[in-house]
Design a protein around this motif. Structure first.
Motif, PDB file in Angstrom:
ATOM      1  N   LEU A  86       0.837  -1.205   0.000  1.00  0.00           N
ATOM      2  CA  LEU A  86       0.000   0.000   0.000  1.00  0.00           C
ATOM      3  C   LEU A  86       0.878   1.263   0.000  1.00  0.00           C
ATOM      4  N   HIS A  87       1.967   1.222   0.753  1.00  0.00           N
ATOM      5  CA  HIS A  87       2.859   2.380   0.811  1.00  0.00           C
ATOM      6  C   HIS A  87       3.500   2.679  -0.547  1.00  0.00           C
ATOM      7  N   ASN A  88       3.481   1.704  -1.437  1.00  0.00           N
ATOM      8  CA  ASN A  88       4.041   1.933  -2.769  1.00  0.00           C
ATOM      9  C   ASN A  88       2.970   2.235  -3.801  1.00  0.00           C
ATOM     10  N   MET A  89       1.737   2.432  -3.362  1.00  0.00           N
ATOM     11  CA  MET A  89       0.665   2.734  -4.320  1.00  0.00           C
ATOM     12  C   MET A  89       0.464   4.246  -4.418  1.00  0.00           C
ATOM     13  N   ASN A  90      -0.165   4.648  -5.496  1.00  0.00           N
ATOM     14  CA  ASN A  90      -0.241   6.069  -5.851  1.00  0.00           C
ATOM     15  C   ASN A  90      -1.678   6.499  -6.110  1.00  0.00           C
ATOM     16  N   PRO A  91      -1.911   7.805  -6.088  1.00  0.00           N
ATOM     17  CA  PRO A  91      -3.242   8.292  -6.456  1.00  0.00           C
ATOM     18  C   PRO A  91      -3.650   7.747  -7.825  1.00  0.00           C
ATOM     19  N   GLY A  92      -4.910   7.353  -7.927  1.00  0.00           N
ATOM     20  CA  GLY A  92      -5.411   6.772  -9.172  1.00  0.00           C
ATOM     21  C   GLY A  92      -5.438   5.257  -9.157  1.00  0.00           C
ATOM     22  N   ASP A  93      -4.631   4.636  -8.298  1.00  0.00           N
ATOM     23  CA  ASP A  93      -4.606   3.168  -8.238  1.00  0.00           C
ATOM     24  C   ASP A  93      -5.921   2.639  -7.675  1.00  0.00           C
ATOM     25  N   ILE A  94      -6.277   1.438  -8.156  1.00  0.00           N
ATOM     26  CA  ILE A  94      -7.529   0.797  -7.741  1.00  0.00           C
ATOM     27  C   ILE A  94      -7.243  -0.214  -6.637  1.00  0.00           C
ATOM     28  N   MET A  95      -8.050  -0.181  -5.604  1.00  0.00           N
ATOM     29  CA  MET A  95      -7.972  -1.215  -4.572  1.00  0.00           C
ATOM     30  C   MET A  95      -9.382  -1.476  -4.033  1.00  0.00           C
ATOM     31  N   GLY A  96      -9.488  -2.111  -2.867  1.00  0.00           N
ATOM     32  CA  GLY A  96     -10.815  -2.413  -2.331  1.00  0.00           C
ATOM     33  C   GLY A  96     -10.897  -2.076  -0.853  1.00  0.00           C
ATOM     34  N   VAL A  97     -12.118  -1.871  -0.383  1.00  0.00           N
ATOM     35  CA  VAL A  97     -12.366  -1.664   1.040  1.00  0.00           C
ATOM     36  C   VAL A  97     -13.527  -2.572   1.433  1.00  0.00           C
ATOM     37  N   ARG A  98     -13.313  -3.329   2.509  1.00  0.00           N
ATOM     38  CA  ARG A  98     -14.365  -4.252   2.944  1.00  0.00           C
ATOM     39  C   ARG A  98     -14.777  -3.844   4.352  1.00  0.00           C
ATOM     40  N   GLY A  99     -16.016  -3.478   4.507  1.00  0.00           N
ATOM     41  CA  GLY A  99     -16.469  -3.053   5.829  1.00  0.00           C
ATOM     42  C   GLY A  99     -17.753  -2.253   5.716  1.00  0.00           C
ATOM     43  N   PRO A 100     -18.078  -1.423   6.704  1.00  0.00           N
ATOM     44  CA  PRO A 100     -17.342  -1.267   7.957  1.00  0.00           C
ATOM     45  C   PRO A 100     -17.452  -2.514   8.836  1.00  0.00           C
ATOM     46  N   LEU A 101     -16.405  -2.782   9.620  1.00  0.00           N
ATOM     47  CA  LEU A 101     -16.364  -3.979  10.446  1.00  0.00           C
ATOM     48  C   LEU A 101     -16.252  -3.591  11.923  1.00  0.00           C
ATOM     49  N   GLY A 102     -16.689  -4.494  12.781  1.00  0.00           N
ATOM     50  CA  GLY A 102     -16.597  -4.266  14.225  1.00  0.00           C
ATOM     51  C   GLY A 102     -17.594  -3.235  14.713  1.00  0.00           C
ATOM     52  N   ASN A 103     -17.483  -2.946  15.983  1.00  0.00           N
ATOM     53  CA  ASN A 103     -18.406  -2.007  16.629  1.00  0.00           C
ATOM     54  C   ASN A 103     -17.764  -0.646  16.823  1.00  0.00           C
ATOM     55  N   PRO A 104     -18.544   0.430  16.701  1.00  0.00           N
ATOM     56  CA  PRO A 104     -18.028   1.761  16.990  1.00  0.00           C
ATOM     57  C   PRO A 104     -17.916   1.972  18.504  1.00  0.00           C
ATOM     58  N   TYR A 105     -17.347   3.099  18.891  1.00  0.00           N
ATOM     59  CA  TYR A 105     -17.406   3.475  20.303  1.00  0.00           C
ATOM     60  C   TYR A 105     -18.886   3.640  20.675  1.00  0.00           C
ATOM     61  N   PRO A 106     -19.254   3.319  21.912  1.00  0.00           N
ATOM     62  CA  PRO A 106     -20.685   3.247  22.280  1.00  0.00           C
ATOM     63  C   PRO A 106     -21.297   4.632  22.509  1.00  0.00           C
ATOM     64  N   PHE A 107     -21.476   5.396  21.447  1.00  0.00           N
ATOM     65  CA  PHE A 107     -21.913   6.787  21.579  1.00  0.00           C
ATOM     66  C   PHE A 107     -23.289   6.927  22.239  1.00  0.00           C
ATOM     67  N   ASP A 108     -24.157   5.960  21.976  1.00  0.00           N
ATOM     68  CA  ASP A 108     -25.486   6.042  22.613  1.00  0.00           C
ATOM     69  C   ASP A 108     -25.378   5.944  24.124  1.00  0.00           C
ATOM     70  N   LYS A 109     -24.541   5.030  24.572  1.00  0.00           N
ATOM     71  CA  LYS A 109     -24.415   4.790  26.015  1.00  0.00           C
ATOM     72  C   LYS A 109     -23.700   5.926  26.718  1.00  0.00           C
ATOM     73  N   ILE A 110     -22.831   6.646  26.021  1.00  0.00           N
ATOM     74  CA  ILE A 110     -22.039   7.686  26.701  1.00  0.00           C
ATOM     75  C   ILE A 110     -22.601   9.086  26.446  1.00  0.00           C
ATOM     76  N   ARG A 111     -23.771   9.140  25.897  1.00  0.00           N
ATOM     77  CA  ARG A 111     -24.459  10.423  25.698  1.00  0.00           C
ATOM     78  C   ARG A 111     -24.579  11.184  27.012  1.00  0.00           C
ATOM     79  N   GLY A 112     -24.308  12.491  26.968  1.00  0.00           N
ATOM     80  CA  GLY A 112     -24.437  13.309  28.165  1.00  0.00           C
ATOM     81  C   GLY A 112     -23.213  13.301  29.064  1.00  0.00           C
ATOM     82  N   LYS A 113     -22.241  12.488  28.739  1.00  0.00           N
ATOM     83  CA  LYS A 113     -21.069  12.380  29.627  1.00  0.00           C
ATOM     84  C   LYS A 113     -19.898  13.228  29.118  1.00  0.00           C
ATOM     85  N   ASN A 114     -18.966  13.513  30.046  1.00  0.00           N
ATOM     86  CA  ASN A 114     -17.688  14.094  29.648  1.00  0.00           C
ATOM     87  C   ASN A 114     -16.851  12.998  28.989  1.00  0.00           C
ATOM     88  N   VAL A 115     -16.113  13.377  27.952  1.00  0.00           N
ATOM     89  CA  VAL A 115     -15.332  12.377  27.222  1.00  0.00           C
ATOM     90  C   VAL A 115     -13.849  12.733  27.315  1.00  0.00           C
TER      91      VAL A 115
END
Lengths: 279, 343
Positions: A86-115
């Motif tokens: 990847l470090h040797n690839m350049n603008p214009g090159d074609i690749m792939g992205v698979r996802g999004p994977l996993g869970n995000p930070y629990p924003f619903d649960k931490i609503r209203g809190k200091n972060v």
């Protein structure tokens, strides 16, 4: 039927060397099909498999925030086969992205809190995403005070300094930036992240900490937080392990019965304390 | 009454009927081994095998499987874009599959189809078009302990039809609706034959002397089982060869690799093994399971603690005994589990 192994085709839009030692580059990726951009519905903390045909896949945290538009940002450390290619690839090159994977930070649960965000080295990527997302006008009012503590070895190894300075100027965040040792001309903090955390001494009242960094940083940050009254369920960590499938099937990234790819990568300290230390 | 009866020398009718829709495969002797082979007529079938050396998992989860293809040419308009290939070949029917191996498919359904919205498409496609005609065990093999792990010599989990061997004839019980059409024109079984089959089952169950006990493993915390002092002694003889994972009908861990040859490129998955240090090695050089003990323990923890935890009690073991039979250093899964179960 949706094939969870099929990456979305993307084009590299931009490549930027991100650190002075050139071991990190930031890639901006553009979806080739606009409907794929819509299907890629993510939140900060999630990751994706960067997929290079003929080379393989590497799981990398998403550094952009969905509030920034359709293009995705990944800051990648050159470590193995795929990231070196990847470090040797350049603008214009074609690749792939698979996802999004996993869970995000629990924003619903931490609503209203200091972060309190604590980041070390290049693990800051998904926390960049988090900061951009939290500071977005749609979200900012749903959270209390935001503190951002971030350290790297040298000034030249700090990522995203331009945008961090903007956060600082906005007055919406308390920012603490540190480097390991004194450097001429450096007028911010000096010392390891755990020391700065102790110095800042963030209050645990109605707060959560999002921590992402090398294991040694996490290990030494913990006692400091314990001392000032932080509890395990307030500490949210992002883990990594070797992955292949990214969907909890191929069997290698487990920590006890949980797969980092599917059940994580975000875990609370309480959860991790009940699991074997296989990470 | 659903049970049907068919004489072994009259099986060609059933095989012909199946053969019109399915490629037929069955266990057949090949020297000292019993292997899965294409069969075409009743005379090809073997009625005296215990079980195949290799499990049939490769029919649904091939040792190497092409997942995606691409044109390996950055200059071409469609080049370097990964695409899903057309699913290959016609449906298969596995004739005389043993109940433990069919049960293993039912267990793997829970893994590969854990997310109904986004199942593993390669597994699901083949599973959906594979017919399983099971042959109950009347003479279980000595390493068998299926009755301790939610299975049994005449169990029907995962099967479409259960066949019980009554000597010169088979008692057929349909298990899934799609099986019924194939046996609808066979003669109904007599009460006497049904009773005989049930006696054979009792007898087979009684012959299985291997036992594993898991109450303490199941009741204990993950950390307690993980830190059991017996792992130290138990792992010593293991050479991490991975033979157990290769033969195991429920071991399903895989690696993904890309291969190219000129302008042709493909992404494949290969069977992998948790016994290899490479399985978990990070690009940084760090390895969360860097030691032999950790890898040995992982295999048993996965099957007897982690899978039941994730899959509503389903074990990652069906008691077929292959790992015990094939292990070059005589590690017996029953011994390991029983030791870990002792507090």
């Amino acid at each position: 039927m949706i094939n969870p192994y099929l990456p979305y085709p993307v084009r590299i839009r931009d490549v930027r060397v991100a650190t002075e030692d050139k071991s990190l580059r930031t890639f901006e990726l553009e979806f080739i099909n606009s409907e794929d951009a819509r299907a890629f519905d993510y939140l900060p903390g999630q990751f994706a498999e960067l997929s290079i045909a003929g080379c393989g896949e590497a799981p990398i945290g998403i550094a952009s925030s969905p509030t920034e538009g359709d293009n995705l940002l990944f800051t990648v450390f050159r470590a193995g086969k795929v990231t070196s290619r990847l470090h040797n690839m350049n603008p214009g090159d074609i690749m792939g992205v698979r996802g999004p994977l996993g869970n995000p930070y629990p924003f619903d649960k931490i609503r209203g809190k200091n972060v309190v965000i604590i980041a070390g080295g290049y693990a800051v990527t998904t926390l960049r995403s988090t900061m951009i997302w939290l500071l977005h006008p749609d979200n900012r009012d749903n959270f209390g005070d935001i503190t951002f503590i971030y350290g790297a070895r040298t000034p030249g190894m700090l990522l995203y300094m331009q945008v961090i300075q903007e956060w600082e100027k906005s007055g919406q965040v308390e920012v603490y930036i540190t480097i390991d040792r004194e450097v001429p001309g450096w007028d911010r903090h000096v010392g390891f992240v755990p020391q700065i955390v102790e110095k800042v001494s963030p209050s645990p009242d109605n707060s959560v900490a999002l921590i992402c960094g090398p294991p040694v940083m996490i290990r030494f940050t913990q006692p400091g937080l314990d001392k000032i009254g932080w509890k395990g369920d307030q500490i949210i960590l992002s883990m990594e392990n070797r992955m292949k499938c990214g969907i909890g099937i191929c069997g290698r990234c487990n920590v006890g019965p949980y797969y980092v790819c599917k059940d994580g990568p975000v875990f609370t300290k309480v959860q991790l304390d009940m699991l074997p230390k296989e990470y | 009454m659903l049970e049907k009866i068919v004489f072994k020398d009259k099986l060609d009718g059933l095989l012909d009927k199946l053969g019109r829709e399915y490629g037929l495969f069955a266990p057949v002797k090949d020297g000292i081994h019993t292997v899965w082979t294409a069969v075409f007529k009743a005379g090809d079938l073997d009625w005296n095998f215990t079980n195949t050396d290799l499990s049939p998992k490769g029919f649904l989860f091939p040792q190497t499987e092409c997942m995606l293809v691409f044109e390996n040419d950055p200059g071409s308009t469609e080049g370097m874009i990964l695409k899903q290939p057309e699913p290959e070949d016609r449906p298969k029917a596995l004739f005389n599959i043993r109940p433990c191996d069919a049960k293993a498919f039912a267990v793997l359904d829970l893994v590969f189809e854990q997310d109904p919205e986004k199942p593993d498409v390669y597994w699901k496609e083949k599973r959906g078009k594979t017919l399983l005609l099971g042959l109950a065990c009347n003479n279980p093999c000595p390493a068998c302990f299926c009755t301790s792990v939610n299975c049994g010599p005449h169990h029907t989990d995962g099967l479409d039809i259960l066949m019980q061997d009554l000597g010169d004839r088979l008692l057929l019980t349909p298990v899934s609706p799609r099986a019924e059409g194939f046996i609808s024109d066979l003669d109904h079984a007599s009460e006497k034959d049904i009773k005989l089959a049930s006696e054979l089952e009792q007898k087979a169950v009684g012959m299985i002397k291997g036992r594993v006990n898991m109450e303490n493993i199941q009741a204990g915390s993950i950390i307690d089982v993980f830190e059991h002092s017996a792992w130290e002694r138990l792992h010593e003889s293991c050479i991490n060869c991975g033979t157990c994972t290769f033969y195991c009908p429920t071991c399903h861990c895989f690696d993904i690799q890309d291969e190219t040859s000129g302008v042709y490129g493909r992404r494949v998955r290969n069977w992998d093994t948790c016994m290899s240090p490479l399985f978990t090695l990070h690009a940084s050089g760090h390895n969360p399971r860097g030691g032999k003990l950790a890898r040995f323990r992982q295999r048993f923890m996965h099957k007897f603690k982690y899978m039941p935890f994730r899959l509503k009690g389903a074990l990652g073991c069906v008691g077929c005994g292959r790992c015990t039979q094939k292990c070059p250093v005589n590690i017996d899964v029953r011994h390991v589990v029983n030791k870990i179960n002792n507090n």
